[in-house]
Design an enzyme around this catalytic site. Structure first.
Site, PDB file in Angstrom:
ATOM      1  N   ASP A 477       0.830  -1.211   0.000  1.00  0.00           N
ATOM      2  CA  ASP A 477       0.000   0.000   0.000  1.00  0.00           C
ATOM      3  C   ASP A 477       0.863   1.260   0.000  1.00  0.00           C
ATOM      4  OD1 ASP A 477      -2.322   1.518   0.109  1.00  0.00           O
ATOM      5  OD2 ASP A 477      -3.164   0.403   1.793  1.00  0.00           O
ATOM      6  N   ASP A 547     -10.783   1.982  -2.968  1.00  0.00           N
ATOM      7  CA  ASP A 547     -11.293   1.756  -1.610  1.00  0.00           C
ATOM      8  C   ASP A 547     -12.807   1.836  -1.588  1.00  0.00           C
ATOM      9  OD1 ASP A 547      -9.001   1.225  -0.264  1.00  0.00           O
ATOM     10  OD2 ASP A 547      -8.819   3.165   0.717  1.00  0.00           O
TER      11      ASP A 547
HETATM   12  C1  GLA Z   1      -5.723   1.771   2.337  1.00  0.00           C
HETATM   13  C2  GLA Z   1      -6.173   0.588   1.501  1.00  0.00           C
HETATM   14  C3  GLA Z   1      -7.211  -0.183   2.262  1.00  0.00           C
HETATM   15  C4  GLA Z   1      -6.633  -0.646   3.574  1.00  0.00           C
HETATM   16  C5  GLA Z   1      -6.141   0.540   4.372  1.00  0.00           C
HETATM   17  C6  GLA Z   1      -5.403   0.088   5.611  1.00  0.00           C
HETATM   18  O1  GLA Z   1      -6.742   2.700   2.477  1.00  0.00           O
HETATM   19  O2  GLA Z   1      -6.636   1.006   0.255  1.00  0.00           O
HETATM   20  O3  GLA Z   1      -7.662  -1.278   1.492  1.00  0.00           O
HETATM   21  O4  GLA Z   1      -5.591  -1.542   3.319  1.00  0.00           O
HETATM   22  O5  GLA Z   1      -5.254   1.344   3.608  1.00  0.00           O
HETATM   23  O6  GLA Z   1      -4.969   1.139   6.382  1.00  0.00           O
END
Ligand code: GLA
Length: 726
Positions: A477, A547
Site C-alpha cells: 500500500d 477503496d
Molecule cells: C488503504 C487501503 C485499504 C486498507 C487501508 C489500511 O486505504 O486502500 O484497502 O488496506 O489502507 O490502512
C-alpha cells in the site's frame, strides 16, 4: 542482438521490402527510401529519415502491406517567418532547439548556458523485434537512442529513449519524454481518458481536442488517482464497436505527463514521458537517462477492441505470469471487517468462515505490527505486535494453511508515522526540506526511498518478513502522495533526481524480492487505484481498484478501469452494506459486480447470516466455474453504466470460444419499464450454446442477432447468464 550500424545505414540494409508484409509482423527497413516499417500484426507504423536528416513520422494506423506505396519522408514547408519548417515537421523525437514551438521530446541546458539541442540521425540498429535509431546533436556529444519495440501479433508497439551525455561536462535534462505519437492530419479529434480521486477512480471522460493542449499528469510522486496514464483518440466517430481508435499507455509509477497538442496546422500529436514539472536531471559525463515505455496501438474496431488489444497484451507481455498466465486466487481481506483490530483469535475465526466459502487466500490487512492500533502510529515498525499475536504470525499462518488457504499480508513499506521507533531513530529518512514543515497526510510521512540506505532498509525488512514467514502474497500500500520532496543529503543540483530515483528503487526492491521469493505474489495499492499503470504491472500480479467497494459506484469505476487493464488484475471485493453513499444493494448484486474482476470477500463474516453464507458459497462456486473466462477471456462491454437506460451489461468470452458469461445489472426500474435487449458479441454464429440458468440451447446467430431480453425489475436487480458451447 542489437547491431549498431555505421553512420550510413543505407550500406548496411539487407532486408528486402515486403518480407514481413503478412502474418504476425515485425520490423523491416526500406533502404532506398530511408524508411522503417514496423508491423504489429494488427497495425503499421512507419518512420524515416527526411531530407534534413531528421527522424520523421510517416504512418500510424491500419496495416500497409505494399512497401512500394510508401514515399520517403519529406520535411514540411515553412508557413511564414512565424512558423518554421522545423516546428511543422512531424519529428519523431524533437529536441528543444532551432525554431521549434511544439512540445519537445527533450530539453537540455548546458553548463555554458547554451539551451539549444538539434537532433539529427546518426545511425540505427535492428534487433529481435526492436529498432533503435541513434540521434545526435548537430554539434555537441549528446546522443539519444530512440527505441521501438514491437510485440508481434499483439497490435502493440512501445517507444522509449535513452539520453546520453558524452560531453566532458554535466548537463541538465529539463524534459525527457518517451516519444511522440501523431494522428493523421485532421481536426476535432476526441480524446478519451480517465480521471478520478480517492474512492472515485478511473472515471471515463471523452472530450473534443480543440487547438491547444490537453494535459493529463501526475505531480504526486506516484501514478495518482487523478488521472491514469492512458489515452484513446478517435476522429469523433468511433464507438464501442466501430471506428478508428489510436491509443497509448505509459509505464511509469512516478510523475508522468501526457500532452495532446493540436496545432494551428491541424496536427494532433501526443507527447508523453516523465513529467517535466520540477524536473531537472543532472547527467554527468558518460551518464545516461532512460525514459519510461510508452505503449501504443491502433484499431479500426472501436474502443472495445482497443481495450481487448491492451488486455491481451498485458496478460501475455506485461504481467509477471506472462509466460504461463494463470487465474488469480479468490481472496478474503480483513480490512473492512476489523480495520486495525486484528489479533490471532479474531483472524482465525474469520479464516475458518472464509475457508468454508471457498476462499483460497486469506489476507490480513493493516494493524498487525508495531503499535498500530489506529492510523496515528506504527508505520515503519515492521515487527509483529506481541499483544495481538503472542505466537508471532506463525500460528495464524499455520492455521490458515491447515484450512487449505494461502496467507497474505498488508504492508506499507514506503511510509513512516512520526510516532514510530523508525522515525525516532532516523528522522532524516523522511522526505523533507530542511527548516521547512513536514506536512503529514493520514498522520504519515514518506520515507525518501531514493536514498540508498532507505532502499536497503526497506528491502531488508520485507526480505526478512518473507524469509521468516510462509507469506504467499503482499498487499503493498501507499496511502499518501509526495509533499515537500526534499533530499538534503545530496547536493542541491542532484535533489530533483528524487522524482526518478524513488521509482527506480521501488522497482528494484520489488524485483529483488520477487527474485528471492519466487512464489510470492504482490498487489499494488495506493489507497485504492492510485498506483496502476504498466510500469508497476510488470511487477505485481493484481491491483486494488478502489477503496470504494460500493457495488453501484463500482460499475463505473470498473468500466473506466476496463478501458486499459484486464479483469484479471482488477481486485473487486464483496463487502457489507450500507456502504459508501449510505447505499445498500443485495448480496447477489454485490457478488455479480465483483465477479467481473478478480474476486475478494471483504465483509465481516461474523455478521453474515446463514442465508448470506449459503448464497456466498453458491456465488463463489459459480464464479469458479467462469473464472477463467472472466479473467483470461475477451471483454465485450455491451451496455454502459453511463447509459440512461440504467442497464449495465458486460460479456466475457473465453479465448477458446467455449464459454461466455454475460452479466446484467438494472439499477432503478421506473414506470414498469423493461430493460432493453442485450446483444451478445464474439460468439460463433454457427455454434449452439447451452444457457445457464434455463438449460435451453440457442445458436450464436440467434443470440447475437435477436439478442436477449433479461427479466430484471426493481432496484439493483442483477443476473449472470453463462453460455456453454455445445
Ligand atoms: C488503504 C487501503 C485499504 C486498507 C487501508 C489500511 O486505504 O486502500 O484497502 O488496506 O489502507 O490502512
Amino acid at each position: 542482438m542489437m547491431v549498431f550500424a555505421m553512420r550510413n545505414i543505407l550500406l548496411a540494409l539487407t532486408l528486402s521490402a515486403g518480407l514481413f508484409a503478412q502474418g504476425q509482423g515485425g520490423i523491416r527497413q526500406l533502404p532506398d527510401r530511408k524508411l522503417w516499417v514496423i508491423d504489429t500484426g494488427l497495425s503499421t507504423y512507419v518512420l524515416g529519415v527526411n531530407d534534413r536528416n531528421e527522424l520523421q513520422f510517416q504512418h500510424w494506423g491500419g496495416r500497409i502491406l505494399r512497401d512500394e506505396d510508401l514515399p520517403p519522408a519529406r520535411s514540411s514547408a515553412e508557413w511564414a517567418s512565424f512558423d518554421s519548417s522545423q516546428s511543422r515537421t512531424a519529428e519523431e523525437y524533437p529536441g528543444w532547439g532551432g525554431i521549434r514551438y511544439i512540445e519537445p521530446a527533450v530539453k537540455i541546458t548546458f553548463p555554458d548556458g547554451v539551451r539549444d539541442l538539434v537532433l539529427k540521425y546518426d545511425s540505427a540498429g535492428i534487433g529481435q523485434n526492436t529498432l533503435t535509431v541513434r540521434l545526435k546533436d548537430i554539434e555537441r556529444d549528446v546522443f539519444v537512442d530512440v527505441s521501438y519495440k514491437v510485440y508481434p501479433g499483439t497490435g502493440v508497439l512501445a517507444k522509449s529513449s535513452v539520453i546520453e551525455n558524452k560531453t566532458q561536462q554535466p548537463i541538465l535534462v529539463e524534459s525527457a519524454q518517451s516519444g511522440v505519437w501523431y494522428m493523421p492530419r485532421g481536426t476535432d479529434y476526441r480524446m478519451t481518458h480517465l480521471y478520478g480521486r480517492w474512492a472515485g477512480e478511473t472515471q471515463l471522460v471523452r472530450e473534443i481536442l480543440k487547438p491547444g493542449k490537453k494535459v493529463i499528469e501526475s505531480r504526486r510522486g506516484n501514478t495518482g488517482a487523478q488521472f491514469n496514464p492512458w489515452f484513446a483518440i478517435d476522429a469523433g466517430d468511433a464507438d464501442e464497436n466501430h471506428g478508428r481508435v489510436w491509443f497509448g499507455a505509459l509505464g511509469w509509477s512516478g510523475n508522468w505527463k501526457i500532452t495532446a497538442e493540436t496545432t494551428s496546422f491541424q496536427t494532433t500529436r501526443v507527447v508523453g514521458g516523465f513529467n517535466d514539472f520540477d524536473f531537472g536531471y543532472k547527467l554527468s559525463p558518460g551518464e545516461k537517462l532512460k525514459t519510461p515505455q510508452f505503449y501504443g496501438g491502433y484499431t479500426d474496431r472501436g474502443f472495445g477492441e482497443a481495450s481487448r488489444i491492451l488486455h491481451r497484451f498485458e496478460r501475455t507481455e506485461i504481467a509477471p505470469d506472462r509466460a504461463h498466465p494463470h487465474v488469480r486466487p479468490l481472496l478474503y481481506n480483513s480490512w473492512e471487517a476489523t480495520e486495525f483490530a486484528v489479533d490471532e483469535p479474531g483472524q482465525s475465526i474469520l479464516a475458518d468462515k472464509a475457508a468454508k466459502l471457498g476462499v483460497e487466500m486469506f489476507v490480513m490487512d493493516d494493524g498487525w505490527f508495531g503499535q498500530r492500533n489506529d492510523d496515528h502510529r506504527g508505520l515503519g515498525d515492521w515487527y509483529v505486535n506481541q499483544q495481538k499475536f503472542p505466537n508471532g504470525l506463525k500460528s495464524l499462518i499455520d492455521h490458515v494453511n491447515s484450512l487449505g488457504m494461502k496467507f497474505g499480508l498488508w504492508v506499507e513499506p514506503e511510509m513512516v508515522n512520526p510516532d514510530s521507533g523508525l522515525y525516532r531513530a532516523h528522522p532524516d529518512w523522511a522526505m523533507h526540506f530542511p527548516g521547512r514543515p513536514r506536512s503529514e497526510a493520514r498522520n504519515q510521512l514518506i520515507l525518501n526511498m531514493a536514498r540508498q540506505d532507505v532502499k536497503e532498509h526497506i528491502f531488508g525488512v520485507l526480505d526478512k518478513l518473507l524469509t521468516e514467514n510462509r507469506i504467499a502474497f503482499l498487499k503493498w500500500d501507499m496511502n499518501r502522495n509526495f509533499g515537500e520532496p526534499g533530499w538534503p543529503a545530496v547536493a542541491p543540483d542532484e535533489q530533483k533526481k528524487l522524482w526518478v530515483q524513488y521509482v527506480r528503487n521501488l522497482y528494484e526492491i520489488i524485483d529483488r524480492l520477487r527474485a528471492n521469493h519466487p512464489g510470492v505474489e504482490i498487489e499494488s495499492c495506493s489507497g485504492g487505484g492510485g498506483r496502476v499503470e504498466l510500469g508497476i504491472m510488470e511487477r505485481v500480479d493484481q491491483v486494488w481498484t478502489s477503496d470504494n467497494t460500493e457495488a453501484f459506484d463500482r460499475l463505473k469505476i470498473q468500466e473506466g478501469f476496463s478501458q486499459v487493464y484486464p479483469a484479471k488484475v482488477m481486485m473487486a471485493w464483496v463487502t457489507d452494506v450500507p456502504n459508501m453513499n449510505g447505499r445498500s444493494t443485495p448480496l447477489k448484486y454485490r457478488f455479480l459486480v465483483a465477479m467481473q474482476g478478480s474476486v475478494g470477500i471483504g465483509g465481516n463474516l461474523n455478521k453474515w447470516s446463514a442465508a448470506d453464507m449459503k448464497l456466498a458459497s453458491d456465488m463463489v462456486a459459480q464464479y469458479k466455474g467462469i473464472r477463467d473466462t472472466v479473467q483470461q477471456g475477451d471483454l465485450y462491454r455491451l451496455n454502459s453504466p453511463r447509459d440512461p437506460s440504467g442497464l449495465t451489461s458486460n460479456e466475457y468470452v473465453s479465448t477458446d470460444g467455449k464459454q461466455a458469461a454475460i452479466f446484467a445489472f438494472y439499477d432503478h426500474q421506473q414506470y414498469g419499464q423493461e430493460v432493453p435487449v442485450v446483444y451478445p458479441r464474439g460468439l460463433d454464429s454457427s455454434a449452439t450454446y447451452k444457457l445457464t440458468p434455463g438449460q435451453t440451447t440457442l445458436s450464436g446467430s440467434y443470440l447475437m442477432n435477436h439478442g436477449i431480453q433479461f427479466k430484471l425489475t426493481g432496484d439493483y436487480d442483477s443476473t449472470l447468464l453463462v453460455l456453454d458451447r455445445q
